[in-house]
Motif scaffolding. Sequence first.
Motif, PDB file in Angstrom:
ATOM      1  N   ARG A 120       0.800  -1.221   0.000  1.00 44.50           N
ATOM      2  CA  ARG A 120       0.000   0.000   0.000  1.00 44.50           C
ATOM      3  C   ARG A 120       0.836   1.276   0.000  1.00 44.50           C
ATOM      4  NH1 ARG A 120      -5.123   0.420   1.431  1.00 44.50           N
ATOM      5  NH2 ARG A 120      -4.706   2.232   2.744  1.00 44.50           N
ATOM      6  N   GLU A 121       2.128   1.162   0.294  1.00 44.01           N
ATOM      7  CA  GLU A 121       2.961   2.351   0.452  1.00 44.01           C
ATOM      8  C   GLU A 121       3.282   3.008  -0.892  1.00 44.01           C
ATOM      9  OE1 GLU A 121       2.811   0.053   3.864  1.00 44.01           O
ATOM     10  OE2 GLU A 121       3.698  -0.603   1.942  1.00 44.01           O
ATOM     11  N   ALA A 122       3.364   4.335  -0.868  1.00 44.45           N
ATOM     12  CA  ALA A 122       3.717   5.097  -2.068  1.00 44.45           C
ATOM     13  C   ALA A 122       5.076   4.651  -2.601  1.00 44.45           C
ATOM     14  CB  ALA A 122       3.745   6.581  -1.746  1.00 44.45           C
ATOM     15  N   GLY A 123       5.163   4.535  -3.918  1.00 48.99           N
ATOM     16  CA  GLY A 123       6.404   4.143  -4.564  1.00 48.99           C
ATOM     17  C   GLY A 123       6.559   2.649  -4.764  1.00 48.99           C
ATOM     18  N   SER A 124       5.638   1.862  -4.204  1.00 53.99           N
ATOM     19  CA  SER A 124       5.722   0.405  -4.357  1.00 53.99           C
ATOM     20  C   SER A 124       5.428   0.007  -5.802  1.00 53.99           C
ATOM     21  CB  SER A 124       4.724  -0.292  -3.432  1.00 53.99           C
ATOM     22  OG  SER A 124       4.963   0.034  -2.084  1.00 53.99           O
ATOM     23  N   ALA A 125       6.099  -1.037  -6.241  1.00 53.26           N
ATOM     24  CA  ALA A 125       5.888  -1.531  -7.603  1.00 53.26           C
ATOM     25  C   ALA A 125       6.032  -3.041  -7.631  1.00 53.26           C
ATOM     26  CB  ALA A 125       6.876  -0.885  -8.574  1.00 53.26           C
ATOM     27  N   VAL A 126       5.221  -3.687  -8.448  1.00 54.74           N
ATOM     28  CA  VAL A 126       5.266  -5.134  -8.657  1.00 54.74           C
ATOM     29  C   VAL A 126       5.209  -5.378 -10.161  1.00 54.74           C
ATOM     30  CG1 VAL A 126       4.009  -7.311  -8.365  1.00 54.74           C
ATOM     31  CG2 VAL A 126       4.218  -5.738  -6.447  1.00 54.74           C
ATOM     32  N   TYR A 135       2.034   0.072 -10.123  1.00 53.50           N
ATOM     33  CA  TYR A 135       2.776   1.084  -9.367  1.00 53.50           C
ATOM     34  C   TYR A 135       1.824   1.855  -8.463  1.00 53.50           C
ATOM     35  CZ  TYR A 135       5.278   5.519  -8.644  1.00 53.50           C
ATOM     36  OH  TYR A 135       5.852   6.633  -8.106  1.00 53.50           O
ATOM     37  N   ARG A 136       2.198   1.960  -7.200  1.00 46.78           N
ATOM     38  CA  ARG A 136       1.394   2.715  -6.229  1.00 46.78           C
ATOM     39  C   ARG A 136       1.992   4.118  -6.118  1.00 46.78           C
ATOM     40  NH1 ARG A 136      -3.042   0.139  -4.087  1.00 46.78           N
ATOM     41  NH2 ARG A 136      -1.788  -1.536  -3.148  1.00 46.78           N
ATOM     42  N   SER A 137       1.343   5.074  -6.730  1.00 50.04           N
ATOM     43  CA  SER A 137       1.903   6.426  -6.778  1.00 50.04           C
ATOM     44  C   SER A 137       1.765   7.175  -5.460  1.00 50.04           C
ATOM     45  CB  SER A 137       1.233   7.226  -7.899  1.00 50.04           C
ATOM     46  OG  SER A 137      -0.176   7.276  -7.691  1.00 50.04           O
ATOM     47  N   ARG A 138       0.696   6.871  -4.714  1.00 54.28           N
ATOM     48  CA  ARG A 138       0.466   7.477  -3.405  1.00 54.28           C
ATOM     49  C   ARG A 138      -0.020   6.382  -2.452  1.00 54.28           C
ATOM     50  NH1 ARG A 138       2.193  12.574  -2.537  1.00 54.28           N
ATOM     51  NH2 ARG A 138       0.434  12.992  -1.166  1.00 54.28           N
ATOM     52  N   THR A 139       0.282   6.535  -1.193  1.00 50.61           N
ATOM     53  CA  THR A 139      -0.101   5.514  -0.222  1.00 50.61           C
ATOM     54  C   THR A 139      -1.619   5.300  -0.215  1.00 50.61           C
ATOM     55  OG1 THR A 139       1.803   5.973   1.182  1.00 50.61           O
ATOM     56  CG2 THR A 139      -0.066   4.863   2.214  1.00 50.61           C
ATOM     57  N   PHE A 150      -1.176  13.785  -6.507  1.00 47.42           N
ATOM     58  CA  PHE A 150      -2.379  12.968  -6.425  1.00 47.42           C
ATOM     59  C   PHE A 150      -2.058  11.597  -7.011  1.00 47.42           C
ATOM     60  CE2 PHE A 150      -3.556  17.427  -6.640  1.00 47.42           C
ATOM     61  CZ  PHE A 150      -4.412  17.547  -5.545  1.00 47.42           C
ATOM     62  N   ARG A 151      -3.065  10.881  -7.484  1.00 47.24           N
ATOM     63  CA  ARG A 151      -2.796   9.545  -8.018  1.00 47.24           C
ATOM     64  C   ARG A 151      -1.970   9.586  -9.301  1.00 47.24           C
ATOM     65  NH1 ARG A 151      -7.171   5.559 -10.830  1.00 47.24           N
ATOM     66  NH2 ARG A 151      -5.880   3.680 -10.970  1.00 47.24           N
ATOM     67  N   LEU A 152      -2.345  10.485 -10.213  1.00 47.02           N
ATOM     68  CA  LEU A 152      -1.666  10.568 -11.498  1.00 47.02           C
ATOM     69  C   LEU A 152      -0.406  11.418 -11.400  1.00 47.02           C
ATOM     70  CD1 LEU A 152      -4.637  11.184 -13.967  1.00 47.02           C
ATOM     71  CD2 LEU A 152      -3.260   9.105 -13.778  1.00 47.02           C
ATOM     72  N   PRO A 153       0.657  11.056 -12.119  1.00 44.18           N
ATOM     73  CA  PRO A 153       1.800  11.960 -12.237  1.00 44.18           C
ATOM     74  C   PRO A 153       1.327  13.315 -12.767  1.00 44.18           C
ATOM     75  CG  PRO A 153       2.296   9.823 -13.193  1.00 44.18           C
ATOM     76  CD  PRO A 153       0.839   9.818 -12.889  1.00 44.18           C
ATOM     77  N   GLU A 154       1.951  14.391 -12.310  1.00 43.90           N
ATOM     78  CA  GLU A 154       1.454  15.730 -12.594  1.00 43.90           C
ATOM     79  C   GLU A 154       1.233  16.013 -14.079  1.00 43.90           C
ATOM     80  OE1 GLU A 154      -0.001  19.479 -11.249  1.00 43.90           O
ATOM     81  OE2 GLU A 154       0.176  17.454 -10.418  1.00 43.90           O
ATOM     82  N   PRO A 155       2.127  15.644 -14.994  1.00 44.68           N
ATOM     83  CA  PRO A 155       1.851  15.927 -16.407  1.00 44.68           C
ATOM     84  C   PRO A 155       0.546  15.289 -16.892  1.00 44.68           C
ATOM     85  CG  PRO A 155       4.142  15.325 -16.108  1.00 44.68           C
ATOM     86  CD  PRO A 155       3.460  15.036 -14.812  1.00 44.68           C
ATOM     87  N   LEU A 156       0.307  14.028 -16.514  1.00 42.14           N
ATOM     88  CA  LEU A 156      -0.925  13.365 -16.935  1.00 42.14           C
ATOM     89  C   LEU A 156      -2.149  13.920 -16.222  1.00 42.14           C
ATOM     90  CD1 LEU A 156      -0.338   9.538 -17.459  1.00 42.14           C
ATOM     91  CD2 LEU A 156      -0.998  11.250 -19.147  1.00 42.14           C
ATOM     92  N   ARG A 157      -1.981  14.328 -14.987  1.00 39.71           N
ATOM     93  CA  ARG A 157      -3.105  14.936 -14.267  1.00 39.71           C
ATOM     94  C   ARG A 157      -3.530  16.225 -14.961  1.00 39.71           C
ATOM     95  NH1 ARG A 157      -4.801  18.460 -10.123  1.00 39.71           N
ATOM     96  NH2 ARG A 157      -2.833  19.607 -10.203  1.00 39.71           N
ATOM     97  N   LEU A 158      -2.570  17.021 -15.385  1.00 41.73           N
ATOM     98  CA  LEU A 158      -2.886  18.257 -16.099  1.00 41.73           C
ATOM     99  C   LEU A 158      -3.569  17.958 -17.428  1.00 41.73           C
ATOM    100  CD1 LEU A 158       0.376  20.306 -15.420  1.00 41.73           C
ATOM    101  CD2 LEU A 158      -1.860  20.587 -14.322  1.00 41.73           C
TER     102      LEU A 158
END
Length: 225
Positions: A150-156, A170-174, A203-211
């Motif tokens: 559940r932690e931010a930055g985790s990846a499988v 990829y878990r972008s935010r906890t 937030f959930r999306l990386p900033e460029p994609l969120r914009l």
Amino acid sequence: MKAFPKPADLQEAMTLQRSLAEKVVLEGSLEGVQRIAALDASHKRGKPLVAVAVLYHLEKGPLAVGLGVVPEEDLFPYIPGFLSFREAPAYLQALSGLPEPPEALMVDGQGIAHPRGLGIASHLGVHLDLPSIGVAKRLLYGRLEGPLPREAGSAVRLLSPEGRPLGYAYRSRTGVKPLFISPGHRVGLEAALAFVRRLPTRFRLPEPLRLAHLEAGRALRRLDP
């Protein structure tokens, strides 16, 4: 910018996808890349499809927005696995409206994590011969190698049914729902994940994609106030 092919039917679309998937290059680093185009689209039944390209500098932030519009009657049908034929023509319009070309693309959609190895990020990357990454909100194809913390930055790792690596969950935010990152073209699997991790993510999306997501919504509302 060369025209995007519009297949006559699904069989022709699948044949084209398989052919272009053979041209995908899964090597390359985005080290040193500063200027990317983040791509997202929005559509409402009875209205045109709108797509935006946000030109984003990793140090300076957003620089410009390009817009593409395709009338509904000209759209390829909405069928999972064939999204590129529906949205890519609008993305090409949006990219052509930017004041300068990007060094790489980041697309709301799949890269190689696709039944025929050619999601929209891969398709656009091959079409434009640009490095590209797919960042999808939903899993289309493949399975997770194990539980995602559940932690931010985790990846499988994301694997094909045969066990071939396709990308990462990829878990972008906890605690938020995962994103599904897969290389599109001219980017390695680990390099794609490393690049997304570099991006500001409030937030959930990386900033460029969120914009890009916000701009696409605004553009659609302007067409349908």
